[in-house]
Write an enzyme that holds these catalytic residues in place. Structure first.
Site, short mmCIF file in Angstrom:
data_model
loop_
_atom_site.label_atom_id
_atom_site.label_comp_id
_atom_site.label_asym_id
_atom_site.label_seq_id
_atom_site.Cartn_x
_atom_site.Cartn_y
_atom_site.Cartn_z
CE LYS A 42 -9.52 44.39 71.68
NZ LYS A 42 -8.12 44.77 71.96
CE1 TYR B 208 -14.93 39.43 56.90
CE2 TYR B 208 -15.39 38.69 54.67
CZ TYR B 208 -14.53 39.22 55.59
OH TYR B 208 -13.24 39.52 55.22
CG ASP C 276 -10.15 39.05 55.39
OD1 ASP C 276 -9.64 38.44 54.43
OD2 ASP C 276 -10.42 40.27 55.36
CG ASP D 127 -4.86 43.87 70.95
OD1 ASP D 127 -5.05 42.69 71.31
OD2 ASP D 127 -5.03 44.84 71.72
#
Ligand code: IPM
Ligand code: MG
Length: 373
Positions: free
Chosen positions: A191, A144, A247, A223
């Protein structure tokens, strides 16, 4: 003797003003009952602020937030910016700047479900029993806030994701402390099989975990976490994750509750804390008194907790539970027999003032008459 607090109110765009008004009204009622003094100062933010000042976060708004005890925020966003990828000034920039300026590095999103609303969720009811977790989302770092670039030929673009160990550690400590008070389970979502930043998150969280031996730590790839939230949401207690994963997962998690309109959030850090519902500005519903004010009112409860007013906060939550269990719900929950945004606010106030026992007359409420006979 009550306490005195100054609250900056930034209603923002779309349904923001309507839901925020109900939260203010409920806070006013709490103040009256418990002899606190809450003063509310309203300021511009988002698309509304761009229209009026050219700036999504005017300097006066920022200064007000910095000098207040808490910020109550509605929503930002307007379709005219969503449809214009070339827009240089966007409402969301105001929110991102505000988070950064106030040092709000942790965004806490509690996810609970209500038995009477289980049917609204696309998830089977038996999976929703005992769902009660909190997402700790890092809020002022990662992709972000990394360098963004569009090449001069307009054909390639870059967003950089950077994390410093200190940025990870400060939100991780908050999440561990919260897990200690809850079911003592923390799931780090990352991840790490692909991203270097995720590997730094894992290492940092592993190091920190030695200071919290009673907290069980789990690591999960994002995931898989997206899938686990749907197939076994009750397994989670505290989820800790970086900005963008948080988010995405928090919107997904809202499906468990049955409506995005139900969920509150608190953003805390080094400066003034900010409280906001997790939903967006929902422009189609703006001005129609149909939006769900529950997320905004529960955000006010988180604010009361932040002030140390736990009894007041829990009373407010009981008020919300009372409305839901009596089917006083907005259109997102019941599209046929629904009540207005302002009616829900009024009912929660009535509950706080102990005016609801036998006095509620449903027919009158539906007609938007007084809630009291
Ligand atoms: C949220 C919102 C914001 C975010 C937007 C409005 C910038 O989606 O608070 O979750 O992405 O953080
Ligand atoms: Mg979001």
């Amino acid at each position: 003797m009550g306490i005195q607090k100054q609250i900056a109110v930034l209603p923002g765009d779309g349904i923001g003003p309507e839901v925020t008004n109900q939260a203010v009204r409920v806070l006013d009622t709490v103040a009256k009952k418990y002899h606190h003094q809450f003063s509310f100062q309203f300021a511009l933010m988002g698309a509304d602020a761009i229209d009026k000042t050219g700036d999504p976060l005017p300097e006066s708004t920022l200064q007000l937030c910095k000098t207040s005890d808490a910020v109550l925020f509605g929503a930002v966003g307007h379709p005219k910016y969503d449809q214009d990828p070339d827009a240089k000034v966007r409402p969301e920039q105001g929110l991102l700047k505000l988070r950064k300026e106030l040092g709000l590095f942790a965004n806490i999103r509690p996810v609970t479900t209500y038995t009477s609303l289980h049917h609204l969720s696309p998830i089977k009811s038996n999976l929703l029993e005992h769902v009660d977790f909190e997402i700790f989302r890092e809020l002022t770092g990662g992709i972000y806030f990394g360098k963004k670039e569009l090449s001069t030929d307009g054909k390639s673009a870059t967003d950089t994701c950077t994390y410093h160990v200190d940025e990870i550690a400060r939100v991780a400590h908050l999440a561990f402390k919260r897990a200690q008070q809850r079911k003592r389970k923390l799931t780090l979502v990352d991840k790490a099989n692909v991203l270097e930043t995720s590997r730094l998150w894992r290492k940092t969280v592993n190091d920190i975990s030695t200071s919290y031996p009673e907290v069980e730590v789990h690591q999960m790839f994002v995931d898989n976490a997206a899938m686990q939230l749907i197939i076994n949401p009750a397994q989670f207690d505290v989820i800790l994750t970086e900005n963008m994963f948080g988010d995405i997962l928090s919107d997904e998690a809202s499906v468990l509750a049955g409506s995005l309109g139900l969920l509150p959030s608190a953003s805390i850090g080094s400066g003034t804390a900010l409280f906001e519902p997790i939903h967006g500005s929902y422009p189609q519903a703006a001005g129609r008194d149909i939006a769900n004010p529950t997320g905004a009112i529960l955000s006010a409860a988180l604010m009361l907790d932040h002030f140390g007013l736990h009894q007041e906060a829990s009373e407010l939550r009981s008020g919300i539970e009372w409305t839901i269990s009596n089917s006083f719900v907005t259109m997102d929950i019941d599209p046929i027999n629904f009540y207005f945004t302002s009616t829900i606010g009024e009912l929660v106030c009535d509950f706080i003032m102990n005016r609801v026992e036998d006095a509620i007359h449903k027919a009158n409420i539906q007609l938007r008459k007084s809630t009291i006979i």
